[in-house]
Design an enzyme around this catalytic site. Structure first.
Site, PDB file in Angstrom:
ATOM      1  NE  ARG A 233      -3.714   2.529   2.308  1.00 17.13           N
ATOM      2  CZ  ARG A 233      -4.341   2.874   3.272  1.00 17.13           C
ATOM      3  NH1 ARG A 233      -4.030   2.704   4.412  1.00 17.13           N
ATOM      4  NH2 ARG A 233      -4.886   4.189   3.260  1.00 17.13           N
TER       5      ARG A 233
ATOM      6  N   GLY B 234       4.752  10.687  -8.787  1.00 17.04           N
ATOM      7  CA  GLY B 234       5.490   9.439  -9.354  1.00 17.04           C
ATOM      8  C   GLY B 234       6.312   8.734  -8.117  1.00 17.04           C
TER       9      GLY B 234
ATOM     10  CG  ASP C 155       8.931  11.674  -5.846  1.00 23.47           C
ATOM     11  OD1 ASP C 155       8.044  11.001  -5.099  1.00 23.47           O
ATOM     12  OD2 ASP C 155       8.708  12.810  -5.984  1.00 23.47           O
TER      13      ASP C 155
ATOM     14  CB  SER D 249       7.012  12.536  -2.730  1.00 15.58           C
ATOM     15  OG  SER D 249       6.277  11.786  -3.518  1.00 15.58           O
TER      16      SER D 249
END
Length: 338
Positions: free
Chosen positions: A76, A87, A89, A91
């Site tokens: 998840r 995308g 990355d 984050s």
């Protein structure tokens, strides 16, 4: 008569590695998105941290031995990262009052502490080399494999993004139709086979009652339950998710006896029996292509097809908007920028 298109012996070749897929199911992309920027065994080939993947695999096994839910948590978490507007990355891992992890859709995400622990190990052995984004992708693969998924190749060399914002989270409600779900996945560069395959990760884990209350009590504003839900399942879920409850308990996505954290194709057979918990999952029964894929994966004989498709779809999802080269950074700590 349903149209069947054979995905026949497709070889995805990247820097000397071939990922072989052979599936007799409806249309779907059979290659990674272009241009592919990642490399198989990037850290070993570049001699920057040759045993990075082994270190990660060892740590994941330690987590798994203590908590079998780690596979569902990582799956998840990775999906939340890759399917955001930024995308794949990393984050989702950044802290901050306005970060992605604080978006309503991401409430209940887990696995952050485990990723932090893996990062600490790698920073001791190879400081400033392995990105948090690659750690998340590799750890997810290893945890899913322990649960029964294939140990698919994870192409690496990702770098970490600089920003994380609630506005980047556009994950729709799980009560949407299959067509709305497909539109969302297509907006990420994925297709109907990817969507139907990746949702199969719901064979593990749990969801909060708030995500299914409409199906239980007020489907599409009718003040009645979803008529597509099996009556016995409806009673079970209404008991666990009372209408006027002041709490928000969690329920298993694939209720079954024994271990609830095994990667199986039971998810698909439950859809055919109208026993899917989330609305979007049950909606797969009503699209021609999604229905055909579900029927392909549901029987015991289709489990290997599901596993192969899962390997390729995970690779495709992990390639969404990756940062490489001089873009991004290698965070020293996954929760904050350097």
């Amino acid at each position: 008569m349903m149209m069947r298109e054979r995905r026949s012996c497709v070889v995805v070749s990247l820097v000397g590695i071939a990922l072989l897929m052979s599936l007799s199911i409806v249309r779907g992309e059979n290659t990674l998105q272009s241009p592919v920027k990642l490399v198989w065994h990037y850290y070993k080939l570049n001699a920057t941290c040759p045993y990075a993947e082994e270190y990660i695999k060892h740590q994941v096994k330690l987590f798994w031995d203590k908590d079998k839910s780690i596979a569902a948590k990582f799956l998840r978490l990775l999906s939340a990262d890759c399917l955001s507007k930024n995308g794949c990355d990393g984050s989702i891992l950044l802290d901050g009052p306005n970060s992605e992890k604080n978006a309503p859709q991401n409430q209940g995400l887990g696995g952050f502490e485990e990723i932090d622990k893996i990062k600490i190990v790698l920073e001791k052995r190879c400081p400033g080399v392995v990105s948090c984004t690659d750690i998340l992708n590799l750890a997810t693969r290893d945890a899913a494999h322990l649960a029964g998924a294939p140990s698919y190749p994870v192409f690496t060399g990702r770098r970490d993004g600089f920003t994380s914002s609630i506005d980047a989270v556009d994950l729709p409600s799980p009560s949407i139709t299959w067509q709305e779900g497909l539109n969302y996945f297509q907006s990420k560069g994925l297709d109907v086979l990817d969507m139907t395959t990746l949702l199969g990760a719901h064979s593990m884990g749990k969801t909060h009652c708030r995500y299914i209350m409409d199906r239980l009590y007020n489907y599409k504003g009718t003040k009645k339950p979803d008529p597509s839900m099996d009556k016995s399942l409806l009673k079970q879920l209404q008991k666990k998710c009372p209408k006027n409850s002041k709490t928000d308990p969690r329920v298993n996505l694939t209720p079954k006896s024994g271990n609830d954290y095994q990667f199986t194709s039971l998810y698909y057979s439950r859809i055919l029996s109208k026993k899917a918990v989330l609305g979007l999952d049950q909606q797969l029964l009503f699209g021609n292509d999604t229905n055909e894929i579900v029927q392909e994966f549901a029987p015991e004989s289709g489990f290997e097809d599901f596993r192969r498709s899962f390997a390729l779809s995970m690779s495709r999802m992990g390639n969404i908007k990756v940062l490489t080269g001089k873009d991004g950074e290698i965070r020293r700590h996954c929760r904050r920028r350097n």
